[in-house]
Scaffold this active site. Structure first.
Site, PDB file in Angstrom:
ATOM      1  N   GLY A 127      -1.512 -45.280  -4.254  1.00  0.00           N
ATOM      2  CA  GLY A 127      -0.995 -44.771  -5.515  1.00  0.00           C
ATOM      3  C   GLY A 127      -1.973 -43.785  -6.121  1.00  0.00           C
ATOM      4  CD  GLU A 128      -6.419 -43.955  -7.082  1.00  0.00           C
ATOM      5  OE1 GLU A 128      -7.400 -43.373  -6.569  1.00  0.00           O
ATOM      6  OE2 GLU A 128      -6.505 -45.051  -7.658  1.00  0.00           O
TER       7      GLU A 128
END
EC number: 2.4.2.21
Length: 338
Positions: free
Chosen positions: A304-305
């Site tokens: 993610g991120e």
């Protein structure tokens, strides 16, 4: 479509979305035909340049201000035991981003990309959607609007990312509501759930979709009842990028849940987006298939991120550099094909 006034403005924007520039694409193809290589020899790099030109509306597309925008939110559904990590990790990771210690910081630095991180009321999680709608209509609409405003600043390529303990549960619920099947078809292990935790997560998604089912025919209702603030903000950012003619690289499983809301309203709303990478989380491959998008990278990343799509910035920059700086047959004194 929704008759709830908070979402009417977004519906109008979707109906008025700008399309691709055929003129810019024709110019790219004309130059490509003169570069010192056989036609099609650079494969998808050539397609990337055409895509950039079409949505930037530039005959010579540029990547001078690639920007990664990360939205962070907390989720009430964590009360159902759907994550091995506490919600406090969301805020702690934001501090890590600020200190430059996250993976996405290193990737952005490598490609010269900007990074913006937005905290969305972390001390007030959304409601547990197993018991009530995650957000009321006006809160959800305001968050979509915030996401639209957050991309201001002149980016010429946008990468979206997210941070939020519990948000893979929210994403799975959105997919289950939009696409049907069994809840287990869409649920993954997130940040590393054991078998017992995975069962709790599947159960939470099943119960949430069953609870809200009478209202899930409208994609905006799916978002506000089952989504999170970061997902709502990302939907707004994708929509605003289209209005501003900014091409978008989609990250993984959670980012694509925001894209899925817009896709359910109008499939062409994602035409300015490419899939930056394929995540092994949940059913991301199936989701990209439904979008009609082939990922640029498949490296088994599920952090993610924005990290997977941010890594794909390098491919996009290389594609632009080849198109911009390669010699033509004439300038290099190389014979073209007869």
């Amino acid at each position: 479509m929704s008759s709830d006034l908070p979402f009417d403005a977004f519906n109008i924007l979707i109906k008025q979305m700008p399309g691709p520039s055929a003129r810019a694409v024709a110019a790219v193809r004309a130059r490509d035909a003169q570069l010192t290589k056989p036609p099609g020899a650079l494969g998808r790099l050539e397609e990337i340049v055409e895509w950039l030109a079409a949505w930037q509306e530039k005959e010579r597309p540029t990547i001078e201000r690639p920007t990664v925008v990360v939205f962070a939110g907390n989720h009430g559904v964590t009360a159902q035991g759907v994550s091995p990590f506490p919600a406090s990790v969301t805020e702690q990771m934001l501090k890590n981003f600020s200190a430059g210690g996250a993976a996405v910081n290193q990737i952005c630095a490598t490609w010269g990309a900007g990074l913006k991180v937005f905290e969305l009321a972390l001390q007030i999680p959304t409601k547990d959607f197993c018991e009530a709608p995650a957000m009321d209509a006006r809160e959800c609409a305001a968050t979509v609007a915030f996401g639209m405003e957050a991309i201001a600043g002149g980016a010429d390529l946008l990468v979206l990312g997210e941070m939020g303990i519990g948000n893979t549960t929210s994403a799975a619920a959105i997919y289950h509501a939009l696409y049907g099947g069994a809840a287990s078809d869409w649920v993954g292990r997130g940040t590393g759930l054991d078998d017992a935790g995975l069962k709790r997560k599947v159960s939470a998604v099943e119960r949430a979709v069953a609870l809200h089912k009478p209202d899930l025919t409208d994609p905006w209702e799916v978002l506000r009842r089952l989504g999170g603030r970061e997902i709502a903000a990302m939907a707004g950012a994708i929509l605003a990028a289209r209005q501003e003619r900014i091409p978008v690289l989609l990250d993984g499983y959670v980012v694509c849940s925001a894209a899925a809301i817009l896709h359910a309203i109008d499939p062409s709303s994602l035409d300015h987006c490419l899939a930056g990478h394929l995540s092994p989380e949940g059913a991301h491959a199936e989701i990209l298939k439904r979008f009609g998008k082939k990922p640029l990278l498949d490296l088994g990343m599920r952090l993610g991120e924005g990290s997977g799509a941010a890594l794909a910035i390098g491919l996009v920059k290389a594609a632009v550099a080849c198109h911009r700086d390669m010699a033509t047959f004439a300038s290099a004194g190389v014979d073209n094909k007869a």
